[in-house]
Design a protein around this motif. Structure first.
Motif, short mmCIF file in Angstrom:
data_model
loop_
_atom_site.label_atom_id
_atom_site.label_comp_id
_atom_site.label_asym_id
_atom_site.label_seq_id
_atom_site.Cartn_x
_atom_site.Cartn_y
_atom_site.Cartn_z
N ILE A 149 81.27 21.75 68.59
CA ILE A 149 80.76 22.84 69.40
C ILE A 149 79.31 22.51 69.72
N VAL A 150 79.05 22.22 70.97
CA VAL A 150 77.69 21.91 71.42
C VAL A 150 77.10 23.19 71.98
N CYS A 151 75.97 23.62 71.42
CA CYS A 151 75.44 24.92 71.79
C CYS A 151 73.93 24.83 72.01
N SER A 152 73.44 25.81 72.70
CA SER A 152 72.01 25.93 72.93
C SER A 152 71.68 27.40 73.11
N VAL A 153 70.42 27.69 72.83
CA VAL A 153 69.94 29.07 72.94
C VAL A 153 68.91 29.13 74.06
N LEU A 154 69.13 30.06 74.97
CA LEU A 154 68.22 30.25 76.09
C LEU A 154 67.60 31.63 76.01
N GLU A 155 66.44 31.73 76.60
CA GLU A 155 65.76 33.01 76.63
C GLU A 155 65.82 33.56 78.05
N GLY A 156 66.87 34.36 78.31
CA GLY A 156 66.91 35.11 79.54
C GLY A 156 67.70 34.53 80.69
N THR A 157 68.41 33.40 80.53
CA THR A 157 69.21 32.84 81.63
C THR A 157 70.47 32.24 81.05
N TYR A 158 71.48 32.13 81.92
CA TYR A 158 72.78 31.60 81.48
C TYR A 158 73.20 30.40 82.32
N MET A 159 72.27 29.76 83.01
CA MET A 159 72.61 28.74 83.99
C MET A 159 72.69 27.34 83.42
N ALA A 160 72.42 27.13 82.15
CA ALA A 160 72.35 25.76 81.60
C ALA A 160 73.69 25.26 81.11
N ARG A 161 74.73 26.07 81.15
CA ARG A 161 76.01 25.64 80.61
C ARG A 161 76.56 24.44 81.36
N GLU A 162 76.44 24.44 82.68
CA GLU A 162 76.94 23.32 83.46
C GLU A 162 76.15 22.05 83.18
N ASN A 163 74.84 22.20 82.94
CA ASN A 163 74.04 21.01 82.61
C ASN A 163 74.50 20.40 81.30
N ILE A 164 74.79 21.24 80.32
CA ILE A 164 75.24 20.72 79.03
C ILE A 164 76.60 20.08 79.16
N LYS A 165 77.50 20.69 79.92
CA LYS A 165 78.82 20.09 80.09
C LYS A 165 78.73 18.76 80.82
N ALA A 166 77.83 18.65 81.79
CA ALA A 166 77.64 17.38 82.48
C ALA A 166 77.10 16.31 81.53
N ALA A 167 76.17 16.70 80.67
CA ALA A 167 75.66 15.74 79.68
C ALA A 167 76.73 15.33 78.69
N MET A 168 77.58 16.28 78.28
CA MET A 168 78.68 15.95 77.37
C MET A 168 79.65 14.97 78.02
N ALA A 169 79.95 15.19 79.30
CA ALA A 169 80.85 14.28 79.99
C ALA A 169 80.22 12.89 80.13
N LYS A 170 78.95 12.85 80.40
CA LYS A 170 78.27 11.56 80.55
C LYS A 170 78.28 10.78 79.25
N GLU A 171 78.07 11.48 78.13
CA GLU A 171 78.05 10.81 76.82
C GLU A 171 79.42 10.75 76.18
N LYS A 172 80.47 11.18 76.90
CA LYS A 172 81.85 11.13 76.42
C LYS A 172 82.03 11.89 75.11
N THR A 173 81.39 13.06 75.03
CA THR A 173 81.51 13.91 73.86
C THR A 173 82.57 14.95 74.12
N LYS A 174 83.65 14.90 73.39
CA LYS A 174 84.75 15.84 73.57
C LYS A 174 84.53 17.04 72.66
N GLY A 175 84.43 18.19 73.25
CA GLY A 175 84.20 19.39 72.45
C GLY A 175 84.01 20.59 73.37
N PHE A 176 83.46 21.66 72.79
CA PHE A 176 83.28 22.89 73.52
C PHE A 176 81.79 23.14 73.73
N CYS A 177 81.48 23.76 74.85
CA CYS A 177 80.10 24.08 75.18
C CYS A 177 79.91 25.58 75.05
N HIS A 178 78.83 25.97 74.37
CA HIS A 178 78.58 27.38 74.12
C HIS A 178 77.10 27.65 74.34
#
Length: 1068
Positions: A721-750
């Motif tokens: 489970i790859v997760c991050s905490v943001l203060e006031g926005t929810y737009m970074a999920r796609e960035n994290i999923k793109a980074a996971m795909a680039k690094e071939k990390t299979k898992g869930f983004c939260h």
């Protein structure tokens, strides 16, 4: 309470005219543009009052009023744009037509005089022409007329009935499943491909869709070969280019290849010109088929009354080809002179007096029997059981007297021979294409209410098996090409009034079926290509302006030519059987999965289905695949598997609400419930990682190497489970999923949105995961530059995360210098992964290097384990025990025991501890802003350095930059008092002595760091036990200093803090 409605009668006005309605609306819109605020709007009230007078409106006017008057008054404009009105939806459904892709012909777009016309949108072929005729032509086609008599004669009536029953049962069960799927909504072009892909997903749909396409294409080859066999054998045998010898199929196959190619070109041109002509011809072809079937049944009745005269000549018990002689006699009396016949000349040389004859011809007599003894002749008892034979074996009549020749080198070219070795499974594969007719009309199966053509034609085949065995002589049944009856089709000998009815009917039946195959196959390929699930097929999705799949037709003709070049109907039929059986298997699987999942969308109008019938059909399909040809079955399964993996790897992502996704959800729910019943055993333990990611100011991943390291640790196949905490926005999920795909990390983004990062990470550690599928380890990066940071939040959050993972009994992995870790594209050369095993906290420290070495990045690295011994420990025995422990753990590692001397506490350690404590106390006493605190840190460092160099603690203090402020009299007085107290505090701090506990800890960290750097400075990765933070939060900054000293001088460090749970065991 009841509501009363009053209908006001109105006079007949033009309001019933839709054009007038539209004019009224336009005039009203011109009068006053408005914005609807709700049903209480005055303008809306006026419009709704119009509804009272709409009594004489027609249906279209009512729809207009509903859309333009009532709806805007009840819903906002945004809601109307996103949600269609009920009236609009009903209007679309009313105008819907079930038309296949490419069914609009260019004949409809262009009239006879060549003038372009408006395209007609509507179904050009109904259920009878579009479904019934293709099914009937394929079912009552080539196998019935050309091979069923041969199958009955070879297998016998009992085994032939078993073959027909198995194949027809498989088709019947599949038809039931297909009817359920087809009536669960509209089935557009693609037929079975569409059904399977929408029910089982694009991977299964694409794999089986290609099998269906190839099966339909090879069906075209089989029908063309059947057409040419009828033409060259029974209609115009003199047209053969190559002369075929008896029992040698090479010449016949060459003729089939030449004429079959010509026939394919003609049929392709006909299909290219227009499908409409194909369907117009289909009715003519089907009439011939029906006449042929009626001729067969009429012939059966005629044979019971007066059997036809069709003599068959036997020499001993061997069947002779009667195309080379006219009389079944050795000699005949002409003008009282014994004269040798044509048959005599085939077996003898010379005159009667000095003839040299074949020994078998001399020893056996000639017998003439009837090819069709009749329904009441009792021949059914002779044809009850099978008569299988080897290749080039002579067709013999059982029960007929025969004397074998001593010399077996006799010429056998005058007898009826088997052209292939026959056995039961071969006959299954050859017969099965006759029951694939339901697929020919599956593109229109949405129009059907009953299973398409199952029981009717099953009865036709079963009755034909019994009637053929009861009316026709066994040797004639086993004569595949009718050479014993002067080159007449075996089933045609039974026909009434003429055998030509069967010959012409079978010829046109094969022609029509071939045209239907060439019509349907390109549309299947076009449907697959337009779905975009296989990129290399995109070009075949294009079509002419009228929708005709030109490129798909060309590819279909090319593949069909491959089947024609095989040159034998008996060799093409098993290939066809495999491909259609794959389709049958997955149609049944799709119905069974949908039924068992009970998805809300599964509401077929056809009710006579059950999941057990689908499973039975699926099992029967798989069994028939291996029964007919096990190697063809393996090839078909391998082909489908390759296409499945290709679509999974390269295909476009499609979400069709398929049953596999629902099956995955059900399986996941079941597995999660089972996981919660009991904690996992040590042997099943694997790191379930919760990766805490930090983002930069642009919401990009700050440490992408942390994701690479995560994927390298996933050799245990655990949860991530790859997760991050943001203060006031929810737009970074796609960035994290793109980074996971680039690094071939299979898992869930939260992504969690929280008021501060500390609370966000705390919530993730407590609540991430679901049920028994929760994380058991947390992976995070070391807070780099924590000393120079303006705020202390970074290292305080880090220490709180350590405390929370410990309280939650979760393991913690801290990667220091994470940006220097290798990416997934790197390949480390020879090196080591060093494990410094100070304390045992569950064995995670030993398991992690093993998991890392499973990844190709770390595969070449060796594993070394270091443990620390005191002076009074037995180092030799410790090494032996550790080696034995690793042997039982099945870990390949080099063991080394390091002795660490106690020694005296050095001045460097003492001073380093003092500086650490003084800095910590100073920052606690100073009540400064962020900017001032940064300046005060520099001031303290300069002060302490000055004092250490001068040896004087108390008087010398370097000056620092003065903070410029706007002063008042009161502020000046308070500032003087504050600075006076601060200087007293600084003086006390400079005179303080370090705590002895901190001195001992710093001493241990310094000494251990010296040993680790000495041994592992060149290692690719160093794993260390991570000590826990102090219980007193006042020493948090000292704890960070200890960890910093412990890892100083090392490139890549992974600090590991176990959960005190055993994660590795020596037991199997």
């Amino acid at each position: 309470m009841p509501t009363n409605f009053t209908v006001v009668p109105v006079e007949d006005t033009p309001i019933s005219n839709p054009d007038y309605d539209e004019e009224i609306m336009k005039e009203e819109d011109k009068d006053e543009p408005y914005t609807v605020a709700g049903p209480n709007s005055e303008h809306c009230s006026n419009k709704i009052l119009h509804l009272v007078y709409i009594v004489s409106l027609n249906y279209n006017s009512m729809l207009y009023v509903l859309n333009h008057l009532a709806a805007p008054c009840l819903y906002s404009q945004d809601e109307m744009d996103s949600t269609p009105m009920v009236s609009s939806l009903l209007n679309k459904l009313a105008n819907y037509t079930n038309i296949t892709q490419g069914a609009v012909e260019h004949e409809e777009a262009e009239s006879e005089d060549g003038i372009q016309r408006t395209l007609k949108h509507g179904p050009q072929m109904g259920t009878f022409i579009g479904v019934f005729l293709p099914c009937m032509q394929n079912i009552l086609g080539v196998i019935l007329f050309l091979r069923l008599t041969w199958i009955v004669g070879t297998a016998g009536i009992v085994e032939a009935l078993a073959i027909v029953f198995m194949c027809c049962s498989c088709t019947m069960l599949t038809a039931i499943s297909m009817s359920a799927i087809a009536t669960n909504g509209v089935v557009p072009a693609g037929g079975s491909y569409y059904m399977i892909s929408r029910a089982l997903g694009p991977e299964f749909g694409g794999a089986v869709g290609l099998c269906f396409y190839l099966g339909t294409t090879f069906a075209g080859s089989m029908y063309i070969l059947g057409t040419m066999e009828i033409f060259l054998t029974y209609i115009m045998p003199n047209a053969a280019v190559f002369k075929a010898e008896t029992g040698e199929p090479t010449g016949m196959q060459n003729n089939m290849r030449i004429y079959g190619t010509c026939c394919l070109v003609i049929m392709t041109l006909v299909v290219f010109v227009g499908v409409k002509y194909v369907n117009k011809l289909a009715l003519v072809f089907l009439s011939c088929v029906m006449l042929s079937i009626m001729a067969i049944y009429a012939g059966v009745i005629q044979s019971a009354i007066k059997p036809p005269n069709s003599p068959v000549c036997l020499l001993g018990n061997r069947t002779l080809q009667n195309s080379r002689f006219d009389k079944c006699l050795k000699t005949e009396l002409i003008n009282n002179v014994t004269t040798p016949t044509q048959l005599w000349k085939l077996f003898c040389e010379g005159g009667i007096e000095n003839a040299t004859c074949d020994e078998y011809f001399t020893n056996n007599n000639l017998t003439e029997i009837q090819a069709v003894p009749g329904l009441l002749s009792g021949v059914i008892s002779d044809n009850m059981w099978g008569h299988y034979g080897q290749y080039r074996a002579i067709v013999e009549k059982e029960g007929q007297s025969s004397e074998q020749a001593s010399d077996n080198t006799n010429d056998i070219s005058y007898y009826i021979l088997n052209d292939i070795t026959t056995f039961f499974t071969l006959l299954v594969g050859i017969y099965f294409p006759s029951v694939t007719g339901i697929m020919a009309g599956s593109n229109r199966s949405g129009d059907l209410r009953d299973p398409p053509l199952g029981k009717e034609f099953k009865a036709v085949y079963l009755s034909c098996v019994v009637l053929f065995g009861a009316c026709i002589e066994g040797v004639v049944l086993r004569d595949k090409y009718g050479e014993s009856v002067k080159g007449t089709l075996a089933v045609a000998t039974l026909a009434w009034p003429s055998s030509w009815v069967i010959v012409i009917g079978s010829f046109f039946s094969c022609c029509g079926a071939g045209l239907q195959s060439l019509t349907g196959a390109p549309r299947i390929l076009q449907a697959i290509a337009r779905d975009g699930i296989m990129p290399f097929l995109q070009v075949f999705g294009h079509s002419k302006s009228n929708g005709e799949p030109t490129w798909a037709l060309l590819l279909t003709a090319a593949i069909c030519e491959i089947g024609i070049l095989i040159g034998s109907l008996d060799h093409v039929a098993p290939i066809l059987s495999m491909l259609f059986l794959m389709c049958y298997l997955f149609v049944n699987l799709a119905c069974a999965v949908q039924t068992l999942l009970r998805t809300p969308n599964w509401r077929p109008r056809f009710k006579f289905y059950h999941w057990s019938l689908s499973f039975l059909g699926m099992s029967l399909s798989l069994s028939l695949m291996f029964v007919s040809s096990w190697y063809y079955a393996l090839v078909a399964i391998l082909f489908s598997g390759c296409i499945y993996k290709y679509i999974e790897y390269r295909g476009a992502e499609k979400e069709w609400g398929d049953g596999i996704r629902g099956l995955s959800l059900n399986a996941a729910q079941y597995a999660l419930i089972k996981l919660e019943e009991a904690p996992p055993h040590t042997k099943n333990w694997r790191p379930q990682l919760l990766v805490l990611l930090k983002l930069d100011s642009d919401l990009g991943v700050k440490h992408p190497c942390l994701l690479s390291f995560t994927s390298q640790l996933k050799a245990g196949k655990g949860l991530t489970i790859v997760c991050s905490v943001l203060e006031g926005t929810y737009m970074a999920r796609e960035n994290i999923k793109a980074a996971m795909a680039k690094e071939k990390t299979k898992g869930f983004c939260h992504v969690v949105v929280s008021s501060n990062q500390r609370d966000g990470f705390s919530h993730l550690i407590q609540s991430a995961g679901l049920g028994g599928m929760k994380h058991n380890a947390v992976l995070m990066a070391w807070p780099a530059n924590w000393k120079q940071a303006e705020s202390s939040l970074s290292w305080k959050n880090f220490i709180e995360t350590v405390r929370e993972t410990t309280a939650a009994h979760q393991a913690l992995l801290v990667a220091k210098n994470i940006d220097t870790f290798p990416t997934n594209q790197d390949r480390l050369a020879e090196g080591t992964i060093d494990v410094w095993w100070i304390v045992h906290d569950g064995g995670l420290l030993m398991l992690l290097p093993f998991l890392l070495r499973q990844h190709k990045v770390w595969r070449r690295c060796k594993m070394r384990i270091f443990t620390v011994a005191q002076m009074d420990d037995n180092s030799i025995q410790m090494k032996k025990d550790l080696q034995m422990f690793l042997y039982h753990l099945r870990l390949d590692a080099k063991v080394e025991v390091v002795e660490m001397h106690a020694g005296d506490i050095s001045a460097f350690t003492y001073e380093k501890t003092l500086v650490m404590e003084q800095r910590s106390q100073m920052l606690k006493q100073m009540q400064l802003s962020k900017t001032e605190r940064g300046r005060e840190v520099i001031f303290l460092q300069q002060s302490i350095l000055f004092l250490l160099l001068s040896g004087y603690y108390g008087t010398a203090t370097p000056t620092s930059d003065r903070v410029h402020m706007t002063w008042t009299k009161e502020k000046l007085s308070s500032e003087r008092n504050r600075h006076r107290e601060a200087h007293m505090t600084v003086r006390d701090i400079f005179n303080m002595k370090p705590d002895q506990t901190n001195v001992r800890r710093m001493h241990t960290a310094v000494k251990l760091n010296e040993v680790v750097v000495n041994k592992s400075q060149g290692a690719q990765l160093v794993l260390l036990n991570m000590p826990g933070p102090p219980k007193n939060k006042g020493g948090d900054e000292n704890y960070m200093e200890f960890l910093e000293v412990l890892t100083e001088g090392l490139d890549r460090v992974l600090l590991v803090r176990g959960s005190s749970r055993e994660v590795i065991t020596i037991y199997s």
